[in-house]
Enzyme design. Structure first.
Site, mmCIF file in Angstrom:
data_model
loop_
_atom_site.group_PDB
_atom_site.id
_atom_site.type_symbol
_atom_site.label_atom_id
_atom_site.label_comp_id
_atom_site.label_asym_id
_atom_site.label_seq_id
_atom_site.Cartn_x
_atom_site.Cartn_y
_atom_site.Cartn_z
ATOM 1 N N CYS A 131 1.048 -5.780 -4.659
ATOM 2 C CA CYS A 131 -0.192 -6.475 -5.016
ATOM 3 C C CYS A 131 -0.605 -6.140 -6.440
ATOM 4 O O CYS A 131 -1.015 -7.016 -7.205
ATOM 5 C CB CYS A 131 -1.300 -6.097 -4.033
ATOM 6 S SG CYS A 131 -2.877 -6.915 -4.344
ATOM 7 N N CYS A 173 -4.110 -3.876 3.899
ATOM 8 C CA CYS A 173 -5.380 -4.598 3.853
ATOM 9 C C CYS A 173 -5.359 -5.905 4.625
ATOM 10 O O CYS A 173 -6.382 -6.352 5.138
ATOM 11 C CB CYS A 173 -5.798 -4.848 2.405
ATOM 12 S SG CYS A 173 -4.804 -6.089 1.533
#
Length: 394
Positions: A101, A210
């Protein structure tokens, strides 16, 4: 400078944005909408990117007094992070989605868009430090252009240090990054948020993956990869159990194996290898997890290339094709670093890392991040591991 502050809705990114304003920058806040179907509320401290997080980020921006926008990057995030996560597990590897990410979203997609809009830098709430030092000529810059050498270093607070997940940043990305929290502790950041009147001062941190809000990675993968039963074997090839999907395991795993009998000597067993081709999971003792050498690819120098311990010339004798350097190799996000010697072969695009003291339970797909003291040298994705020669012969 014109600074784009990535605001997740948590306390760290809110305080980082406030400090950027206090430092005299012209700051704009942006919340990254990364979920295709965001939940309204968080599940405890797990996950992020909910509607609640977006509202918390907007409220923090209002208190700080900066413009605020929401950027929808859900499709890019799904393609570059979520799909990559699933495909890596399907291939028998263990990825780290936080590094992916940072590389593909926060410091590629977001940074590229920010620069195109006229911003000079992206600010985040990561706990890491950027140090600008003079070039090797002893002057104010590196070489003739007067540009300082920019380095990424560990945070002052070792308990919160996030330099490992930033080790994928290259020199160009590092040149446009700001990490205001690198010299602080989490306790002091929460206290500062309280003083600034930020409602997120006591908000729990997100953790785990997440985009898997309930933390059940096995279920998440099963829904996408389906169930496919296969054998669990020991290192001699004897079948000792069965599984419903090899992707549900990772090298070094001990719990959840569902093996009725321990090893012959009564010691617990761990996952040694995952073979997606024949759907076999191999288990063995802790001693069989010992790793003395790693091989990796996707090497990224985080700033300047390290000083060379030894090198070899290229085929035509005009360019260096391999460099060797001493380093500390960190092999997990919260793991201890290992003294090592790394050798990068530019012609093959691979790096070989010899550990001075062996490690245990290192899985292909994980990331090795290389340090010189507190400075991040670079990173590579682990593609293979090798046991000590004596252990292989045993």
């Amino acid at each position: 400078m014109r600074v784009l502050a990535a605001m997740s809705g948590g306390v760290d990114s809110a305080v980082a944005a406030a400090r950027a304003v206090e430092a005299g920058h012209e700051v704009t806040g942006v919340h990254l909408a990364l979920s295709r179907n965001p939940q309204s509320f968080r599940t405890g401290a797990r996950g992020c990117c909910t509607a609640e997080d977006a509202r918390d980020a907007r409220r923090a921006a209002d208190v700080i007094g900066i413009p605020f926008y929401i950027w929808d990057l859900a499709e890019r995030f799904h393609a570059d992070v979520v799909d990559d996560f699933v495909s890596e597990y399907a291939a028998g590897r263990t990825p780290n989605p936080c590094l992916r990410c940072n590389e593909k979203i926060k410091f590629e997609a977001v940074l590229d868009k920010a620069l195109a809009l006229g911003f000079d830098a992206v600010c985040t709430g990561h706990y890491a430090r950027i140090v600008d030092r003079p070039g090797p000529d002893g002057g104010s810059g590196a070489g003739d252009d007067g540009v300082l050498i920019r380095e990424l270093h560990r945070a002052v607070d070792p308990a919160k240090d996030q330099s490992y997940v930033l080790g994928v940043l290259d020199a160009g990305q590092l040149a446009h990054a700001i990490f205001p929290l690198g010299g602080s502790t989490k306790t002091s950041v929460r206290a500062e948020a309280e003083r600034r009147g930020l409602a997120v001062a006591d908000k729990p941190d997100s953790h785990d993956v997440c985009f898997i809000a309930d933390g059940d990675t096995r279920r998440f993968l099963a829904e996408r990869l389906g169930a496919e039963s296969g054998p669990i074997v020991d290192s001699s090839g004897k079948v000792v159990g069965s599984h419903s999907g090899a992707y549900a395991f990772t090298v070094g795993q001990r719990k959840g194996l569902r093996i009725g009998d321990p090893a012959g000597d009564g010691r617990p067993r761990y996952v040694l290898d995952i073979s997606p081709v024949n759907n076999i999971v191999t288990v063995g003792t802790a001693d069989e997890l010992v790793v003395a050498e790693l091989e990796g690819d996707h090497l990224r120098w985080c700033g300047a290339q390290p000083d060379v311990v030894s090198g070899t010339e290229g085929a035509k004798g005009t360019a260096e094709s391999a460099v060797e350097f001493e380093c500390l190799a960190q092999l997990r996000a919260h793991g201890e670093p290992f003294a090592a010697v790394a050798r990068y072969d530019a012609s093959r695009g691979t790096v070989t890392v010899r550990l001075i003291e062996p490690a245990r339970g290192i899985a292909p797909g994980q990331t090795a991040v290389f340090y010189d003291g507190t400075r991040v040298i670079g990173s590579a994705t682990i593609t293979a591991t090798r046991r000590p020669v004596a252990a292989q012969a045993a």
